[in-house]
Design an enzyme around this catalytic site. Structure first.
Site, PDB file in Angstrom:
ATOM      1  N   GLU A  81      -0.772  42.096 -40.689  1.00 44.28           N
ATOM      2  CA  GLU A  81       0.374  42.707 -41.714  1.00 44.28           C
ATOM      3  C   GLU A  81       1.702  41.769 -41.523  1.00 44.28           C
ATOM      4  O   GLU A  81       2.312  42.022 -40.634  1.00 44.28           O
ATOM      5  CB  GLU A  81       0.327  44.295 -41.472  1.00 44.28           C
ATOM      6  N   CYS A 112       1.064  53.290 -39.761  1.00 43.97           N
ATOM      7  CA  CYS A 112       1.016  52.082 -39.376  1.00 43.97           C
ATOM      8  C   CYS A 112       2.021  51.284 -39.947  1.00 43.97           C
ATOM      9  O   CYS A 112       3.001  50.513 -39.438  1.00 43.97           O
ATOM     10  CB  CYS A 112      -0.345  51.405 -39.727  1.00 43.97           C
ATOM     11  N   HIS A 143      -4.009  45.332 -38.614  1.00 40.45           N
ATOM     12  CA  HIS A 143      -4.973  46.243 -38.913  1.00 40.45           C
ATOM     13  C   HIS A 143      -6.531  45.984 -38.529  1.00 40.45           C
ATOM     14  O   HIS A 143      -6.830  44.708 -38.936  1.00 40.45           O
ATOM     15  CB  HIS A 143      -5.115  46.633 -40.333  1.00 40.45           C
TER      16      HIS A 143
HETATM   17  N1  PCA Z   1      -4.319  53.691 -39.042  1.00 42.08           N
HETATM   18  C1  PCA Z   1      -3.342  54.465 -39.765  1.00 42.08           C
HETATM   19  C2  PCA Z   1      -2.514  55.243 -39.014  1.00 42.08           C
HETATM   20  C3  PCA Z   1      -3.067  55.186 -37.555  1.00 42.08           C
HETATM   21  C4  PCA Z   1      -4.231  54.098 -38.132  1.00 42.08           C
HETATM   22  O1  PCA Z   1      -4.853  53.628 -36.928  1.00 42.08           O
HETATM   23  C5  PCA Z   1      -2.681  53.467 -40.854  1.00 42.08           C
HETATM   24  O2  PCA Z   1      -3.149  52.628 -41.264  1.00 42.08           O
HETATM   25  O3  PCA Z   1      -1.494  54.176 -41.359  1.00 42.08           O
END
Ligand code: PCA
Length: 198
Positions: free
Chosen positions: A79, A142, A163
């Site tokens: 990201e 996130c 992610h």
């Molecule tokens: N994924 C979520 C919040 C916690 C996680 O592991 C997200 O993509 O925001």
């Protein structure tokens, strides 16, 4: 030796585990040139960001990489951008609901990660899991944790968010056809990524 902070999230939604927690909590305390601190974040807004900021400002870290899970992703997502948006119509783990909010009322619209996403992606070309650079970390916890990290004036020179797709063991809790990977495969890829941090 340099200091690396790795964060991961608790489970949320239908899941009883979070892929990021499974992978990050299994990593060693020393990796390459880094001593590693691991920290669990709650899926609660704005608590997760508050915890991140206080650790990022006080821990003397050289690098900070936050991890989360992204069900539906068929790749590891580096990201590269966080946006000043919090939108969680289905609520967080504390049942807080926010629609189309701003994380910081007078903050920048977007901020960029400071890890070298291009170099990480290149290094993982031969990995058994695809890796992509993403400019959309969503609008849930996130994205908010990355936004708070990148706007908090930490001295850590290398910050970003990654992610992970879900693990095969999570498949019963997800729609048929959701991409999923073996834990060992994901773990190996994460170790390779971390070995590329400056
Ligand atoms: N994924 C979520 C919040 C916690 C996680 O592991 C997200 O993509 O925001």
């Amino acid at each position: 030796m340099k200091k690396l902070l790795l964060t991961y999230f608790e489970p949320f939604g239908a899941d009883s585990i979070n892929a990021s927690a499974e992978i990050i909590s299994s990593l060693p305390e020393h990796m390459g040139n880094f001593s590693v601190t691991k920290m669990l974040l709650p899926v609660v807004y704005p608590t997760a960001g508050d915890i991140m900021v206080s650790k990022a400002l006080s821990g003397g870290f050289d690098a900070i990489i936050a991890f989360g899970q992204y069900a539906g992703a068929g790749e590891i997502r580096l990201e590269n951008t966080a946006k000043n948006v919090i939108h969680m119509p289905n609520g967080d783990n504390a049942k807080n609901i926010i629609e189309n909010g701003k994380i910081c009322i007078d903050g920048p619209d977007t901020v960029c990660s400071t890890f070298n996403a291009g170099a990480i992606k290149e290094a993982l070309r031969d990995s058994s899991i695809p890796v992509e650079i993403s400019n959309d970390a969503g609008s849930y916890l996130c994205n908010s944790v990355l936004y708070r990290l990148l706007t908090c004036n930490t001295k850590a020179k290398c910050c970003g968010f990654i992610h992970l797709p879900i693990l095969k063991s999570q498949l019963p809790f997800h729609k048929e056809g959701t991409p999923a990977f073996e834990k060992a495969q994901l773990r190996d890829a994460v170790i390779k990524i971390l070995s590329k941090l400056a």
